[in-house]
Design an enzyme around this catalytic site. Structure first.
Site, PDB file in Angstrom:
ATOM      1  N   TRP A  21       0.864  -1.178   0.000  1.00 33.92           N
ATOM      2  CA  TRP A  21       0.000   0.000   0.000  1.00 33.92           C
ATOM      3  C   TRP A  21       0.903   1.231   0.000  1.00 33.92           C
ATOM      4  O   TRP A  21       1.887   1.283   0.737  1.00 33.92           O
ATOM      5  CB  TRP A  21      -0.892   0.019   1.237  1.00 33.92           C
ATOM      6  CG  TRP A  21      -2.065  -0.914   1.132  1.00 33.92           C
ATOM      7  CD1 TRP A  21      -2.084  -2.238   1.448  1.00 33.92           C
ATOM      8  CD2 TRP A  21      -3.365  -0.592   0.662  1.00 33.92           C
ATOM      9  NE1 TRP A  21      -3.323  -2.764   1.213  1.00 33.92           N
ATOM     10  CE2 TRP A  21      -4.138  -1.767   0.723  1.00 33.92           C
ATOM     11  CE3 TRP A  21      -3.956   0.580   0.192  1.00 33.92           C
ATOM     12  CZ2 TRP A  21      -5.466  -1.809   0.331  1.00 33.92           C
ATOM     13  CZ3 TRP A  21      -5.287   0.530  -0.191  1.00 33.92           C
ATOM     14  CH2 TRP A  21      -6.019  -0.646  -0.121  1.00 33.92           C
ATOM     15  N   ALA A  55       0.337  -3.748   5.656  1.00 29.96           N
ATOM     16  CA  ALA A  55       1.073  -3.710   6.921  1.00 29.96           C
ATOM     17  C   ALA A  55       0.705  -4.869   7.835  1.00 29.96           C
ATOM     18  O   ALA A  55       1.557  -5.403   8.549  1.00 29.96           O
ATOM     19  CB  ALA A  55       0.812  -2.381   7.627  1.00 29.96           C
ATOM     20  N   PHE A  79       3.188   2.268   5.349  1.00 26.65           N
ATOM     21  CA  PHE A  79       2.566   3.572   5.548  1.00 26.65           C
ATOM     22  C   PHE A  79       1.090   3.310   5.797  1.00 26.65           C
ATOM     23  O   PHE A  79       0.355   2.940   4.887  1.00 26.65           O
ATOM     24  CB  PHE A  79       2.784   4.431   4.302  1.00 26.65           C
ATOM     25  CG  PHE A  79       2.393   5.866   4.451  1.00 26.65           C
ATOM     26  CD1 PHE A  79       2.669   6.588   5.597  1.00 26.65           C
ATOM     27  CD2 PHE A  79       1.767   6.529   3.400  1.00 26.65           C
ATOM     28  CE1 PHE A  79       2.327   7.926   5.715  1.00 26.65           C
ATOM     29  CE2 PHE A  79       1.425   7.868   3.500  1.00 26.65           C
ATOM     30  CZ  PHE A  79       1.706   8.572   4.653  1.00 26.65           C
ATOM     31  N   VAL A  81      -2.429   4.651   6.759  1.00 24.49           N
ATOM     32  CA  VAL A  81      -3.175   5.911   6.797  1.00 24.49           C
ATOM     33  C   VAL A  81      -4.664   5.649   6.984  1.00 24.49           C
ATOM     34  O   VAL A  81      -5.155   4.542   6.775  1.00 24.49           O
ATOM     35  CB  VAL A  81      -2.942   6.746   5.515  1.00 24.49           C
ATOM     36  CG1 VAL A  81      -1.472   7.082   5.355  1.00 24.49           C
ATOM     37  CG2 VAL A  81      -3.458   6.042   4.284  1.00 24.49           C
ATOM     38  N   ARG A  87     -10.348   2.400  11.763  1.00 26.80           N
ATOM     39  CA  ARG A  87      -9.346   3.204  12.460  1.00 26.80           C
ATOM     40  C   ARG A  87      -7.944   2.709  12.122  1.00 26.80           C
ATOM     41  O   ARG A  87      -7.586   1.587  12.438  1.00 26.80           O
ATOM     42  CB  ARG A  87      -9.574   3.144  13.964  1.00 26.80           C
ATOM     43  CG  ARG A  87     -10.918   3.654  14.422  1.00 26.80           C
ATOM     44  CD  ARG A  87     -11.099   5.117  14.186  1.00 26.80           C
ATOM     45  NE  ARG A  87     -10.069   5.863  14.914  1.00 26.80           N
ATOM     46  CZ  ARG A  87      -9.974   7.159  14.906  1.00 26.80           C
ATOM     47  NH1 ARG A  87     -10.820   7.876  14.203  1.00 26.80           N
ATOM     48  NH2 ARG A  87      -9.034   7.761  15.594  1.00 26.80           N
TER      49      ARG A  87
END
Length: 157
Positions: A21, A55, A79, A81, A87
């Site tokens: 991502w 992740a 990363f 986001v 959340r």
């Protein structure tokens, strides 16, 4: 004349597990990490890069790599986001906790360049900032990797 090169040290293999991502941003960390490791150690370190979808998959992949016994350390980079659906702090926390568990259970250092900003908007300004920030984080991770490997080598001596 001896044409064989003999080293007085063993090459240390480092695994990098990167989430795909925001690949263009995450790849800045990996490139900077590889370059800094080469600058610091020349051919003393060999970096192997492994891709995972996101992740959340980093801790298991890191554990699998650590358990092979082939790697002196593992770096996870992603990363994370806010995508507006769930959340992102939950994901980041689970990943970091998982990476910590991997290093504690395997004895192989697992370093983190898993970053989750408070705010990220898909804008040129934010993209540029994090593109550059991941370069800095890659260099920092390389220096931390060398330091922890040296500290562990000192303990083992």
């Amino acid at each position: 004349m001896n044409q064989h090169s003999h080293k007085d040290y063993e090459t240390v293999r480092i695994a990098v597990v990167r989430a795909r991502w925001h690949a263009d941003i995450v790849d800045q960390c990996v490139s900077a990490f590889e370059a800094e490791m080469a600058d610091i150690g020349g051919d003393r370190f060999a970096v192997d890069v492994f891709d995972v979808p996101g992740a959340y998959e980093i801790p298991l992949h890191a554990r699998t790599l650590a358990e092979t016994g082939r790697y002196g350390a593992v770096l996870g980079t992603a990363f994370v986001v806010n995508g507006g659906i769930y959340r992102h702090e939950f994901v980041a926390s689970a990943v970091i906790d998982g990476m910590m568990n991997v290093q504690l259970s395997t004895g192989v250092p697992v370093l983190s360049a898993v970053l989750t900003p408070h705010n990220y908007h898909d804008s040129a300004e934010h993209h540029r900032f994090f593109f550059e920030h991941f370069t800095v984080k890659g260099k920092e991770a390389a220096r931390a990797c060398v330091e922890i490997l040296a500290a562990r080598e000192k303990i083992a001596a």
